[in-house]
Design an enzyme around this catalytic site. Structure first.
Site, PDB file in Angstrom:
ATOM      1  N   ARG A 172      34.826  32.413  44.798  1.00 46.66           N
ATOM      2  CA  ARG A 172      35.426  32.628  43.510  1.00 46.66           C
ATOM      3  C   ARG A 172      36.803  33.248  43.507  1.00 46.66           C
ATOM      4  NH1 ARG A 172      32.090  34.183  39.567  1.00 46.66           N
ATOM      5  NH2 ARG A 172      30.589  32.640  40.116  1.00 46.66           N
ATOM      6  N   CYS A 195      26.861  34.046  39.864  1.00 45.67           N
ATOM      7  CA  CYS A 195      27.310  34.639  41.529  1.00 45.67           C
ATOM      8  C   CYS A 195      26.152  35.493  41.655  1.00 45.67           C
ATOM      9  CB  CYS A 195      28.464  35.315  41.163  1.00 45.67           C
ATOM     10  SG  CYS A 195      28.913  36.220  42.634  1.00 45.67           S
ATOM     11  N   ARG A 238      30.612  37.833  36.856  1.00 43.54           N
ATOM     12  CA  ARG A 238      32.019  37.648  37.222  1.00 43.54           C
ATOM     13  C   ARG A 238      32.706  36.435  36.586  1.00 43.54           C
ATOM     14  NH1 ARG A 238      32.288  37.810  43.852  1.00 43.54           N
ATOM     15  NH2 ARG A 238      34.193  38.715  43.104  1.00 43.54           N
ATOM     16  N   ASP A 270      32.033  47.023  47.510  1.00 45.02           N
ATOM     17  CA  ASP A 270      31.472  46.329  48.667  1.00 45.02           C
ATOM     18  C   ASP A 270      31.339  47.202  50.002  1.00 45.02           C
ATOM     19  OD1 ASP A 270      32.703  44.338  47.497  1.00 45.02           O
ATOM     20  OD2 ASP A 270      34.625  44.173  48.266  1.00 45.02           O
ATOM     21  N   ILE A 326      30.026  48.566  39.267  1.00 42.22           N
ATOM     22  CA  ILE A 326      31.159  47.412  39.039  1.00 42.22           C
ATOM     23  C   ILE A 326      30.194  46.129  38.859  1.00 42.22           C
ATOM     24  CG2 ILE A 326      33.001  46.205  40.418  1.00 42.22           C
ATOM     25  CD1 ILE A 326      33.514  49.279  39.768  1.00 42.22           C
ATOM     26  N   ARG A 362      31.448  34.575  55.893  1.00 41.63           N
ATOM     27  CA  ARG A 362      32.383  34.400  54.985  1.00 41.63           C
ATOM     28  C   ARG A 362      33.363  35.581  55.005  1.00 41.63           C
ATOM     29  NH1 ARG A 362      30.501  34.082  48.871  1.00 41.63           N
ATOM     30  NH2 ARG A 362      32.898  34.080  48.833  1.00 41.63           N
TER      31      ARG A 362
HETATM   32  N1  EPU Z   1      35.414  41.143  35.354  1.00 40.03           N
HETATM   33  C1  EPU Z   1      35.581  40.614  33.931  1.00 40.03           C
HETATM   34  N2  EPU Z   1      36.459  39.747  33.773  1.00 40.03           N
HETATM   35  C2  EPU Z   1      37.270  39.124  34.539  1.00 40.03           C
HETATM   36  C3  EPU Z   1      37.413  39.678  35.728  1.00 40.03           C
HETATM   37  C4  EPU Z   1      36.422  40.509  36.184  1.00 40.03           C
HETATM   38  O1  EPU Z   1      34.685  40.962  33.252  1.00 40.03           O
HETATM   39  O2  EPU Z   1      38.096  38.356  34.131  1.00 40.03           O
HETATM   40  C5  EPU Z   1      34.526  42.122  35.742  1.00 40.03           C
HETATM   41  C6  EPU Z   1      33.826  41.299  36.730  1.00 40.03           C
HETATM   42  O3  EPU Z   1      32.488  40.654  36.442  1.00 40.03           O
HETATM   43  C7  EPU Z   1      33.026  42.812  37.538  1.00 40.03           C
HETATM   44  C8  EPU Z   1      34.322  43.820  37.440  1.00 40.03           C
HETATM   45  O4  EPU Z   1      35.269  43.169  36.190  1.00 40.03           O
HETATM   46  O5  EPU Z   1      32.087  43.511  36.934  1.00 40.03           O
HETATM   47  C9  EPU Z   1      35.277  43.916  38.478  1.00 40.03           C
HETATM   48  O6  EPU Z   1      35.536  42.701  39.141  1.00 40.03           O
HETATM   49  P1  EPU Z   1      36.956  42.174  39.700  1.00 40.03           P
HETATM   50  O7  EPU Z   1      37.681  41.269  38.989  1.00 40.03           O
HETATM   51  O8  EPU Z   1      37.512  43.538  40.256  1.00 40.03           O
HETATM   52  O9  EPU Z   1      36.289  41.742  41.037  1.00 40.03           O
HETATM   53  P2  EPU Z   1      37.075  40.510  41.991  1.00 40.03           P
HETATM   54  O10 EPU Z   1      38.573  40.399  41.671  1.00 40.03           O
HETATM   55  O11 EPU Z   1      36.428  39.160  41.537  1.00 40.03           O
HETATM   56  C10 EPU Z   1      37.385  41.466  44.138  1.00 40.03           C
HETATM   57  C11 EPU Z   1      37.011  41.446  45.481  1.00 40.03           C
HETATM   58  C12 EPU Z   1      35.395  41.675  45.785  1.00 40.03           C
HETATM   59  C13 EPU Z   1      35.200  43.157  45.184  1.00 40.03           C
HETATM   60  C14 EPU Z   1      35.602  43.384  43.788  1.00 40.03           C
HETATM   61  C15 EPU Z   1      35.484  44.988  43.370  1.00 40.03           C
HETATM   62  C16 EPU Z   1      38.618  39.739  46.502  1.00 40.03           C
HETATM   63  C17 EPU Z   1      38.601  38.487  46.772  1.00 40.03           C
HETATM   64  N3  EPU Z   1      37.354  40.040  45.807  1.00 40.03           N
HETATM   65  O12 EPU Z   1      36.507  40.705  43.421  1.00 40.03           O
HETATM   66  O13 EPU Z   1      34.892  41.583  47.053  1.00 40.03           O
HETATM   67  O14 EPU Z   1      33.786  43.361  45.263  1.00 40.03           O
HETATM   68  O15 EPU Z   1      37.130  43.084  43.715  1.00 40.03           O
HETATM   69  O16 EPU Z   1      36.467  45.568  44.026  1.00 40.03           O
HETATM   70  O17 EPU Z   1      39.154  40.581  46.324  1.00 40.03           O
HETATM   71  C18 EPU Z   1      33.659  41.015  48.775  1.00 40.03           C
HETATM   72  O18 EPU Z   1      34.422  41.036  49.441  1.00 40.03           O
HETATM   73  O19 EPU Z   1      32.262  40.870  49.287  1.00 40.03           O
HETATM   74  C19 EPU Z   1      33.713  40.766  47.319  1.00 40.03           C
HETATM   75  C20 EPU Z   1      32.987  40.507  46.424  1.00 40.03           C
END
Ligand code: EPU
Length: 418
Positions: free
Chosen positions: A92, A116, A121, A306, A328, A398
């Protein structure tokens, strides 16, 4: 498909080093799209998500040279401003290309991610933010197309909810926008601050990264830079739990203790000794009874989602009941059923898992369902009686660099079989 075969029961001893942060390196690689000049990144972990991102950047037009942990990127021109479904569905974080592409060449086409294993997400907040900066968005055939032929212009973006990669994407879009952008309710994760540090080295003007209000003053262009990625706090936390769950005496080296503060506090409440020999090392010493301690995931500086799966594995050994609440992601309890196959007593009730311990875990055949869930199965296996075989370890590859080698060096009986 590779498997891990683990014989549990050995307390981990000695030192275990932490690699560079996957979730910091991913946006840093994407940031290289913002300039035609070379960007050199050090301490980039050799994990599969990083290779996927490098493949994406090559398709977009970057020249990528990898020498050990150092990656040099150069993008003289954007050849194809697109993140295709084939890559986005496996990772993603490909959506991190959206902001830099629109900023650099006024156009991006990025596949919508789809479902996912850990939750819906969506990327609606990335899209909303880009619209605020003046991009026109079209959605068709499973893709989002963003165009800003005259460039982006600064704006106030209020995030409805905190998003880590959303904050990073918008920060990268705003650095080349005309005028000032203010990101409110921004993510405060260390990875956001690390990305800002790189962007500032590239000539960007950013204030407040690491707090919930980030101010970006757009500049004409960015230049090349060199940057060292921060330590992976999730990998560090996983190893701290490995030391605790095996009743070991383990020192995690090359980490930033402050970044795992919420976990350290929980470990101490559970009765694990945690000390900080110096500014980059944490030592866990775990002997007697472990107490059950409730935990709720939160955005940084709260307890990281995480590390929730790994913490749940630890709580199967706690004396009492621990209530683990996941706030989250909607569906991040896939590991619970697998841990139950190993003998854990876990009841799921919506956002919460009720973990009753201590339970003796026994080796079993289990399946890894996502990255962090796999890590929790490894931890369960390290303390289980007998042999555990974990299938589909490509999930763990990963995000963890040579986890079996690192754990084996600390005394774990773990091997990879094809
Ligand atoms: N969300 C929305 N809309 C959006 C974006 C997010 O509703 O446009 C929601 C998501 O569905 C979720 C929450 O907001 O329920 C938080 O999501 P966030 O966008 O913060 O997650 P992310 O940026 O996609 C990153 C990490 C994840 C980690 C999360 C939360 C990266 C590449 N990934 O994901 O890492 O779990 O932040 O801290 O930085 C992992 O490394 O295993 C992993 C999943």
């Amino acid at each position: 498909m590779d498997k891990f075969v683990i014989q549990g029961g050995t307390p981990l001893q000695g030192e275990i080093p932490v690699s560079g942060s996957k979730n910091s390196a991913l946006p840093a690689l994407a940031a290289a799209l913002l300039t035609a000049e070379p960007v050199t990144l050090h301490r980039v972990p050799a994990v599969r998500d990083i290779r996927t991102m490098q493949r994406l950047l090559v398709d977009i037009g970057s020249k990528v040279d990898v020498a050990g942990e150092t990656v040099r990127l150069e993008t003289p021109a954007i050849v194809c401003p697109e993140a295709p479904y084939e890559l986005v569905k496996t990772m993603r974080a490909s959506s991190l290309a959206l902001g830099p592409l629109v900023a650099r060449c006024g156009r991006a086409r990025v596949s919508l991610p789809g479902g996912c294993a850990i939750g819906a997400r969506p990327i609606n907040l990335h899209i909303f933010g880009l619209e605020q900066l003046g991009a026109r968005i079209n959605q068709a055939h499973g893709y989002i197309e963003a165009v800003a032929p005259e460039g982006l212009r600064g704006a106030v973006v209020y995030f409805d909810r905190i998003t880590v990669t959303g904050t990073e994407d918008l920060m990268m879009a705003a650095v080349l926008a005309k005028g000032e952008t203010i990101l409110r309710n921004a993510a405060r994760e260390p990875e956001v601050a690390d990305l800002a540090e790189l962007l500032v080295k590239m000539g960007a003007r950013i204030e407040g990264a690491g707090t919930s209000t980030i101010k970006v003053e757009g500049v004409e262009r960015l230049h090349g830079a060199e940057h060292t990625i921060i330590a992976d706090r999730i990998e560090a936390g996983t190893f701290l739990i490995a030391g605790a769950i095996t009743r070991g005496d383990l020192t995690v080296t090359g980490c930033v203790p402050e970044h795992v503060g919420a976990l350290v506090s929980k470990l101490q409440q559970a009765g694990v000794g945690v000390t900080q020999p110096d500014s980059t090392r944490l030592r866990v010493q775990s002997g007697g009874r472990l107490r059950s301690v409730d935990m709720t995931t939160e955005e940084y500086p709260g307890f990281a989602t995480d590390l929730q799966a790994q913490y749940m594995a630890l709580m199967t050994q706690g004396d009492g009941i621990a209530i683990v609440v996941e706030t989250i992601f909607e569906n991040r309890f896939m590991h619970a059923q697998e841990l139950a196959r190993m003998g854990a007593n876990i009841r799921l009730d919506g956002k919460q898992a009720i973990v009753a311990g201590p339970r003796e875990l026994t080796g079993a055949g289990v399946i890894a369902s996502d990255l962090r869930a796999s890590a929790s199965l490894v931890l369960g296996a390290l303390v289980a009686r007998g042999e555990t075989v974990i299938d589909r370890v490509y999930h763990i590859d990963r995000g963890y660099e040579k986890i079996e080698t690192k754990l084996a060096r600390a005394g774990a009986n773990i091997r990879r079989v094809e």
